[in-house]
Design a protein around this motif. Sequence first.
Motif: not given
Lengths: 146, 229
Positions: B2-15
């Motif tokens: 199953k693909q993970p849903r949502g964002f990782s912390v790294l993605e959030l920080v980058l965004a």
Amino acid sequence: MTLRPRAGVTMAEIVVAFAIIAFLTLALVHFFLRLSLGSAKGADQTVAFEYGEHLLDVAVGQSPAQWNTDEVVYALDSHDSSSQTTYYSRLSPLLLNPGDNAMGDLYRLDLEVWWWPQGSGAASTRSGMGRLSLRQHRSVFVENQK
Amino acid sequence: MKQPRGFSVLELVLAMASLAMLFLLLFTIFRVGSASYRLNLNRVGLQSEARRLQASLQKDLRETSYRSVSHRKRQITLNDPSLSVARDGLCFNALRSQNGVNLYEAQTGLPLWNSYLVYFATTDGAAGKLIRARVADPSPLNSLPEPLAAFSDAYLTYPGNSYVVQKDVKLLSTQVLSFSVELKDADQRVHTVVHLRQRSGAIGTGSRQGLENLELLFSTRPLNTWPKF
């Protein structure tokens, strides 16, 4: 097997997008700075015009022997406090009726005023500044004293 | 799997970092744009004010006689920055109105001077006021222009100038740094230097307030002067 389109953006795409936005920001900031330089030029022109009128007024009140045809340098404040504009001027009298002077001599006084702002707030290059000079004229009839 | 849903912390920080940079750039554009607008507005306002007071002074001076012009030299010292500036006063004959037969001498047509005009810069601080006030002529109505004998610093006060007649006081500017007057007897001219200064936002200097300056130098010949040199 079918390839599913990839969602989201890569880091490279983000970096390129930011480079474009940064470039646009720099261009806009540069535009605003040029705008303020343009208004400073307007202020310089206002001061130069009145200064030129003053010099012509003074010359009209003098005799031809008193006219100073050398380059005159004068500093005046015309915009922000970090720069002062230096004004240069030269008066060139031209006799319009040579030989025909029973009553007096008719002169045209040509005055050129040019300037350059100096100081930290001034433009560092002349590029894009356009013409930084004014030409003013006055006709004066000098009656014979005899 | 199953693909993970949502964002990782790294993605959030980058965004968030990306958004912060974007807002910083937008804010810079807005700040520079508004500072540029304010600066240009102040610059144009200062020029208009200088031209307005110049027009008023030149009109009044042209209508008078050079013989009646007198001036008082005054200097004040400013603290920040330390600077000595001129706040002179100028006084000359004037007519209360140009209309009316009784205001001109019947035989010669010369004006019968009936008041004086006083131009002066106040000495209250860095931003002085330029005042035009009409004061009474203590001498009887006559066509002979004369300087105001009693002209003193008492005539150069604002507000509360008791010499003013008909409440004829105009506030021409509130941003005068210096007002300097010189009388040139050789060619019967009045040389004037008006230096206006206004606080305005400076572009690219952070929160430091810039000072906008405008210095006008002009000379005026009183046209009711007789004899002319």
